[in-house]
Design an enzyme around this catalytic site. Structure first.
Site, PDB file in Angstrom:
ATOM      1  N   HIS A   7       0.861  -1.193   0.000  1.00  0.00           N
ATOM      2  CA  HIS A   7       0.000   0.000   0.000  1.00  0.00           C
ATOM      3  C   HIS A   7       0.894   1.238   0.000  1.00  0.00           C
ATOM      4  O   HIS A   7       1.277   1.745   1.053  1.00  0.00           O
ATOM      5  CB  HIS A   7      -0.913  -0.039   1.245  1.00  0.00           C
ATOM      6  CG  HIS A   7      -1.905   1.092   1.314  1.00  0.00           C
ATOM      7  ND1 HIS A   7      -3.063   1.015   2.068  1.00  0.00           N
ATOM      8  CD2 HIS A   7      -1.923   2.326   0.750  1.00  0.00           C
ATOM      9  CE1 HIS A   7      -3.741   2.144   1.954  1.00  0.00           C
ATOM     10  NE2 HIS A   7      -3.063   2.967   1.162  1.00  0.00           N
TER      11      HIS A   7
ATOM     12  N   HIS B 298       1.220   4.809  -2.581  1.00  0.00           N
ATOM     13  CA  HIS B 298       0.812   5.565  -3.771  1.00  0.00           C
ATOM     14  C   HIS B 298       2.064   6.186  -4.361  1.00  0.00           C
ATOM     15  O   HIS B 298       2.737   6.977  -3.682  1.00  0.00           O
ATOM     16  CB  HIS B 298      -0.189   6.664  -3.393  1.00  0.00           C
ATOM     17  CG  HIS B 298      -1.416   6.146  -2.706  1.00  0.00           C
ATOM     18  ND1 HIS B 298      -2.610   5.947  -3.359  1.00  0.00           N
ATOM     19  CD2 HIS B 298      -1.628   5.761  -1.421  1.00  0.00           C
ATOM     20  CE1 HIS B 298      -3.512   5.467  -2.506  1.00  0.00           C
ATOM     21  NE2 HIS B 298      -2.938   5.342  -1.321  1.00  0.00           N
TER      22      HIS B 298
ATOM     23  N   HIS C 123      -9.563   0.986  -0.826  1.00  0.00           N
ATOM     24  CA  HIS C 123      -9.462   1.686   0.454  1.00  0.00           C
ATOM     25  C   HIS C 123     -10.849   1.620   1.112  1.00  0.00           C
ATOM     26  O   HIS C 123     -11.856   1.927   0.457  1.00  0.00           O
ATOM     27  CB  HIS C 123      -9.104   3.152   0.245  1.00  0.00           C
ATOM     28  CG  HIS C 123      -7.666   3.408  -0.086  1.00  0.00           C
ATOM     29  ND1 HIS C 123      -7.027   2.788  -1.119  1.00  0.00           N
ATOM     30  CD2 HIS C 123      -6.741   4.231   0.501  1.00  0.00           C
ATOM     31  CE1 HIS C 123      -5.758   3.228  -1.166  1.00  0.00           C
ATOM     32  NE2 HIS C 123      -5.568   4.098  -0.196  1.00  0.00           N
TER      33      HIS C 123
ATOM     34  N   GLU D 219     -10.887   3.692   6.424  1.00  0.00           N
ATOM     35  CA  GLU D 219      -9.837   4.628   6.849  1.00  0.00           C
ATOM     36  C   GLU D 219     -10.554   5.761   7.582  1.00  0.00           C
ATOM     37  O   GLU D 219     -10.445   5.896   8.787  1.00  0.00           O
ATOM     38  CB  GLU D 219      -9.062   5.150   5.621  1.00  0.00           C
ATOM     39  CG  GLU D 219      -7.978   6.171   5.942  1.00  0.00           C
ATOM     40  CD  GLU D 219      -7.327   6.780   4.681  1.00  0.00           C
ATOM     41  OE1 GLU D 219      -7.926   6.686   3.588  1.00  0.00           O
ATOM     42  OE2 GLU D 219      -6.226   7.364   4.810  1.00  0.00           O
TER      43      GLU D 219
ATOM     44  N   ASP E 267       1.872   4.133   2.657  1.00  0.00           N
ATOM     45  CA  ASP E 267       0.819   4.971   2.065  1.00  0.00           C
ATOM     46  C   ASP E 267       1.392   6.101   1.197  1.00  0.00           C
ATOM     47  O   ASP E 267       1.486   5.937  -0.013  1.00  0.00           O
ATOM     48  CB  ASP E 267      -0.110   5.522   3.149  1.00  0.00           C
ATOM     49  CG  ASP E 267      -1.517   5.797   2.655  1.00  0.00           C
ATOM     50  OD1 ASP E 267      -1.804   5.538   1.484  1.00  0.00           O
ATOM     51  OD2 ASP E 267      -2.347   6.267   3.466  1.00  0.00           O
ATOM     52  N   ASP E 268       1.742   7.233   1.808  1.00  0.00           N
ATOM     53  CA  ASP E 268       2.281   8.386   1.073  1.00  0.00           C
ATOM     54  C   ASP E 268       3.505   8.896   1.829  1.00  0.00           C
ATOM     55  O   ASP E 268       3.449   9.942   2.493  1.00  0.00           O
ATOM     56  CB  ASP E 268       1.214   9.485   0.980  1.00  0.00           C
ATOM     57  CG  ASP E 268      -0.035   8.993   0.279  1.00  0.00           C
ATOM     58  OD1 ASP E 268      -0.031   8.881  -0.957  1.00  0.00           O
ATOM     59  OD2 ASP E 268      -1.023   8.678   0.987  1.00  0.00           O
TER      60      ASP E 268
HETATM   61  N1  ADE Z   1      -4.646   8.765  -2.143  1.00  0.00           N
HETATM   62  C1  ADE Z   1      -3.393   8.869  -1.722  1.00  0.00           C
HETATM   63  N2  ADE Z   1      -3.316   8.534  -0.427  1.00  0.00           N
HETATM   64  C2  ADE Z   1      -4.557   8.212  -0.018  1.00  0.00           C
HETATM   65  C3  ADE Z   1      -5.127   7.782   1.204  1.00  0.00           C
HETATM   66  N3  ADE Z   1      -4.406   7.612   2.304  1.00  0.00           N
HETATM   67  N4  ADE Z   1      -6.462   7.558   1.246  1.00  0.00           N
HETATM   68  C4  ADE Z   1      -7.193   7.738   0.160  1.00  0.00           C
HETATM   69  N5  ADE Z   1      -6.711   8.136  -1.014  1.00  0.00           N
HETATM   70  C5  ADE Z   1      -5.401   8.365  -1.111  1.00  0.00           C
HETATM   71 ZN    ZN Z   2      -3.684   4.807   0.540  1.00  0.00          ZN
END
Ligand code: ADE
Ligand code: ZN
Length: 341
Positions: free
Chosen positions: A18, A20, A198, A201, A279-280
């Site tokens: 996971h 992006h 997703h 969350e 994630d990011d």
């Molecule tokens: N796009 C990038 N990161 C995300 C996240 N944590 N939740 C939903 N969409 C995303």
């Molecule tokens: Zn994500």
């Protein structure tokens, strides 16, 4: 935290399921690409960008994430973005990645699907060859965009069918339930794509069960809010549905207040198939090992817990069973070799 545990987590063979790719865009590269493409950013310096990364929720993060994406224009930009991530991944002994990209974020700005995917795939293939980091690429539909746009994306993707392993669903969650995407996920399934989404969350537990029942997903991305529904937890355990949990993301997007409040240990104790992911990472202050360590520090996880999480990351991947078994055996060998260090 003993340095020993950090080193152990760093060298542990693991997968990331996971992440992006657009969320791995560090401010330094963002500025370089902005200059290359003559694009104006709302920040004057790298430091100012980092300072702006103070989010109050998912939406406030997404606004900056999509702004960052505007610097990605050419195939080389997508290559540079992906290459920067995979080289970091290789350095922390990530052996397999299943990254997301958001085609609509680029096609909506006039950047063709083919430009984005060509740069991404070239970097992933180079990393596989040079570092032995295997990959399966997943394209996500933006749940806050129209269904028509998602359908168009699925049609365009057909040209690259053999290069895309799966489809996912991301962007603003609350108010955009899985049911909106039932038809498109059915079509993707008929075309042989793996399916993930997703859910849970910021959205309620119901989005998790709907993602399973209506979208037929094989994994749930995030899923931490399942704990609010004991019957759902029971089902996820019984069906061995993996969750791709992202601790530092949850902290920075205020899904949890402090690292000590993070439900990772409770999810593991409930018997769920849990993986840890970044994630990011460029926006949330840490890559994969940082996420393992943040949880080890806050929740008192030990080596055996980290080993379980790493094994789950291969188990939950879309790799063939034989390759999963080989990588899991590598974890056992690694743990044994480091048993007394
Ligand atoms: N796009 C990038 N990161 C995300 C996240 N944590 N939740 C939903 N969409 C995303
Ligand atoms: Zn994500």
């Amino acid at each position: 935290m003993a340095d020993g545990l950090r080193d152990f987590a760093h060298g542990l063979p693991k997968a990331e399921l996971h992440v992006h790719l657009e969320g791995t865009l560090e401010p330094e590269l963002m500025f370089e690409l902005a200059e290359r493409n003559e694009i104006e950013l709302p920040y004057r310096t790298v430091e100012a960008a980092r300072k702006a990364y103070d989010f109050k929720d998912l939406r406030s993060f997404l606004d900056l994430y999509y702004t960052g994406c505007t610097v990605l224009v050419t195939e080389q930009d997508f290559y540079d973005l992906t290459w920067a991530y995979v080289t970091k991944a290789a350095m922390e002994n990530i052996r397999h990645v299943e990254p997301f990209f958001d085609p609509q974020t680029h096609t909506d700005r006039g950047v063709p699907f083919g430009v984005a995917i060509a740069g991404i795939l070239r970097a992933l293939e180079d990393a596989d060859e040079m570092f032995g980091v295997s990959f399966r690429l997943i394209m996500c539909f933006l749940r806050d965009q129209s269904i028509e746009s998602a359908k168009h994306t699925l049609r365009t993707a057909h040209l690259y069918r053999s290069r895309i392993a799966g489809v996912g669903l991301d962007s603003a969650e609350a108010g955009f339930p899985p049911s909106l995407f039932e038809d498109i996920f059915r079509a993707a399934g008929e075309q042989g794509y793996h399916r993930v989404a997703h859910a849970g969350e910021e959205g309620p537990p119901r989005y998790i069960s709907d993602a399973l029942d209506l979208l037929h997903v094989e994994r749930i991305d995030h899923g931490v809010r399942c704990l609010e529904d004991p019957a759902l937890v029971k089902r996820l355990v019984a069906e061995r549905v993996p969750l791709t949990v992202c601790p530092l993301s949850n902290l920075r997007l205020r899904v949890v207040e402090t690292a000590a409040d993070h439900p990772l240990r409770r999810l593991m104790e409930a018997g769920l198939v849990v993986t840890v992911n970044s994630d990011d990472p460029a926006y949330f202050g840490g890559y994969l090992t940082d996420n393992y360590i943040a949880m080890a520090e806050a929740l008192g996880l030990g080596r055996e817990d980290l080993v379980r999480l790493a094994k789950a990351s291969f188990q939950a991947s879309f790799l063939p069973e034989k390759r999963k078994a080989e990588l899991i055996a590598e974890i056992d060998a690694y743990a044994e070799a480091h048993a007394s260090s």
